[in-house]
Design a protein around this motif. Structure first.
Motif, mmCIF file in Angstrom:
data_model
loop_
_atom_site.group_PDB
_atom_site.id
_atom_site.type_symbol
_atom_site.label_atom_id
_atom_site.label_comp_id
_atom_site.label_asym_id
_atom_site.label_seq_id
_atom_site.Cartn_x
_atom_site.Cartn_y
_atom_site.Cartn_z
ATOM 1 N N ILE A 107 0.794 -1.156 0.002
ATOM 2 C CA ILE A 107 0.243 -0.245 0.119
ATOM 3 C C ILE A 107 0.927 1.045 -0.554
ATOM 4 C CG2 ILE A 107 -2.021 1.116 1.249
ATOM 5 C CD1 ILE A 107 -2.326 -1.989 2.419
ATOM 6 N N GLY A 108 0.654 1.833 -1.056
ATOM 7 C CA GLY A 108 1.698 3.198 -1.194
ATOM 8 C C GLY A 108 3.069 3.183 -2.247
ATOM 9 N N TYR A 130 14.164 26.939 -1.672
ATOM 10 C CA TYR A 130 14.948 25.894 -2.920
ATOM 11 C C TYR A 130 14.742 26.956 -4.511
ATOM 12 C CZ TYR A 130 13.581 22.595 0.584
ATOM 13 O OH TYR A 130 13.368 21.687 1.285
#
Ligand SMILES: Cc1cc2nc3c(=O)[nH]c(=O)nc-3n(C[C@H](O)[C@H](O)[C@H](O)COP(=O)(O)OP(=O)(O)OC[C@H]3O[C@@H](n4cnc5c(N)ncnc54)[C@H](O)[C@@H]3O)c2cc1C
Length: 446
Positions: free
Chosen positions: A6-7, A327
């Motif tokens: 999952i993910g 950034y």
């Protein structure tokens, strides 16, 4: 085995890449794209689409051995990048930059005449020398970073104009919270990343073409099933395995690897036990607004003070507000363009819509002293009832932590699938981890 993951961030994809060699792997991802915090945006420019990273950006071989080895296996093109850090306070009233060019410390020439700026320089050098001595002699202090700075009599400039903003950007917390970080962990981390010296700094890299390149290469080699836009709603243990509930229906698997964030994982577990609740609740998350834009007022006023990552604040103070930093992606990714491409976390004022190229929210774990207990208890949870736990949150929140956590699960689930290059070792320490959720690091101070 039938294995669900999952993910599809680095943790889930890392596990899938290894386990697919000998198992039927299904990856569930709630978003319409794979990558999680690896999130490259293609910005249209006159010269063609320009890939710009908004989440995960940098790594180095020294602190990220597994990631570097994975990239070598996948033949991911990388390029060295220049890391530097700037501070701009009071709308440019006070600015400096730390870089490999010592002159940048005086990017604002008027600082040559300011005793407070010279005091800052003296204190940075003294801090570096004292911390390195304590590390050499293995005499690391107990207590917080703030208490250490007090005890050593460092001036306020070191806190508000250098150390705490930088530590806050690294650990995605306010400068005041950074002062509460354990002093010993702070010292180990700074030493491991060459932040106490201009010498021996690790060589930082970005991925040529944006970080999405490595995700694509992983997916090209993936022979299992990737279900995008398919959020898992619930996971339950059953007598014959683990059931996964998603839009695709209810499916049975022999093993399920949760590679989502700790708080998300807890929500998926229908019947969590006490240990699972304690561990998964033990990792607090901070949410950051992340905006990719071209508004140069989010960089220092003086062009010579622009750094790879820049801390701007209206006041010279150690505050408790969400950390805000920018950034400068042109420098980090080597983008040759007059247009500055900037990723700002938690912008403190609105950015004109015409200059906004993309925005999103990221959540990342915050590590404090309590995380140590959480990590210890995690080990006992692994594999119980066919459920396994991976994610950058199981370490210190960085990319290497995510990949390493996936490899640690693979090593226990089926060691035959473990890549020969895997470096597992002891539980991750701050010194073994790398740059920040929400920040980069490495500043060469003069
Ligand atoms: C702005 C920013 C910059 C960063 N820069 C760096 C850096 O330069 N270097 C570094 O080392 N680290 C960096 N990090 C840290 C970064 O978070 C980690 O490096 C790492 O990418 C986290 O990986 P993960 O696999 O644990 O989680 P994620 O990448 O978040 O992946 C989790 C995945 O699970 C999916 N998911 C969640 N719930 C479900 C569900 N119910 N069903 C299905 N799928 C679900 C999510 O959509 C997501 O794709 C940065 C973080 C941020 C926010």
């Amino acid at each position: 085995m039938d294995i669900a993951i999952i993910g599809a961030g680095i943790s889930g994809l890392g596990a899938a890449h290894a386990l697919q060699q000998r198992h039927r792997v299904v990856v569930f991802e709630q978003d319409a794209r794979a990558g999680g915090h690896t999130n490259t945006i293609e910005v249209p420019t006159p010269a063609g689409p320009q890939p710009i990273d908004t989440g995960w950006i940098v790594f180095n071989a020294q602190n990220y051995p597994n990631l570097a080895a994975l990239f070598a296996e996948l033949d991911v093109p990388v390029r060295p990048t220049r890391m530097s850090f700037s501070v701009s306070l009071g709308d440019g009233a006070y600015e400096w930059r730390g870089s490999d060019n010592p002159l940048s410390f005086f990017a604002q020439p008027g600082n040559l005449l300011r005793p407070a700026h010279w005091r800052l320089l003296r204190d940075i050098l003294a801090l570096n020398a004292r911390c390195r001595k304590l590390l050499r002699e293995d005499r690391l202090p107990d207590g917080t970073l703030g208490a250490f700075l007090d005890a050593q009599g460092f001036g306020g400039e070191l806190r508000s104009r250098y150390l705490l903003p930088m530590a806050g950007l690294i650990w995605s917390c306010s400068p005041a919270e950074a002062a509460e970080y354990p002093a010993a962990d702070f010292m180990r981390f700074f030493e491991a990343h060459g932040l106490f010296s201009t010498m021996n700094q690790p060589c930082w890299n970005t991925v040529v073409g944006g970080s999405q390149v490595y995700v694509r290469r992983l997916l090209q080699r993936f022979a299992g099933t990737l279900r995008l836009a398919t959020p898992v709603r619930r996971v339950e243990r059953a007598a014959d395995g683990v059931r996964v509930h998603s839009a695709a229906g209810v499916e049975r698997f022999d093993a399920v690897i949760s590679a989502v964030h700790a708080d998300q994982a807890l929500r998926l577990l229908g019947a969590a036990d006490d240990t699972e609740r304690r561990v998964l609740r033990g990792i607090p998350y901070t949410r950051s607004r992340c905006v990719l834009h071209t508004d140069r007022s989010f960089l220092p006023r003086r062009r010579f003070a622009w750094a790879s990552w820049n801390y701007l604040h209206p006041r010279d103070e150690v505050h408790r507000e969400p950390i805000s930093g920018s950034y400068w992606m042109n420098q980090l990714q080597g983008i040759a363009s007059e247009t500055p491409y900037i990723v700002t976390l938690n912008p403190r004022r609105p950015i004109a819509a015409a200059q906004v190229l993309y925005e999103t929210d990221y959540e990342h774990p915050f590590y404090g002293p309590a995380s140590v207990d959480t990590h210890r208890d995690l080990s006992a949870m692994q594999g119980r009832g066919g459920l396994w736990w991976a994610g950058a949150w199981t370490g210190f929140g960085f990319h290497e932590d995510g990949l390493k956590s996936a490899l640690a699960v693979v090593a226990r689930l089926d060691p035959h699938c473990l890549p020969t290059w895997a470096v597992l070792g002891a539980a991750p320490s701050p010194a073994a981890a790398a740059p920040a959720a929400g920040a980069l690091h490495a500043v060469a101070v003069p």
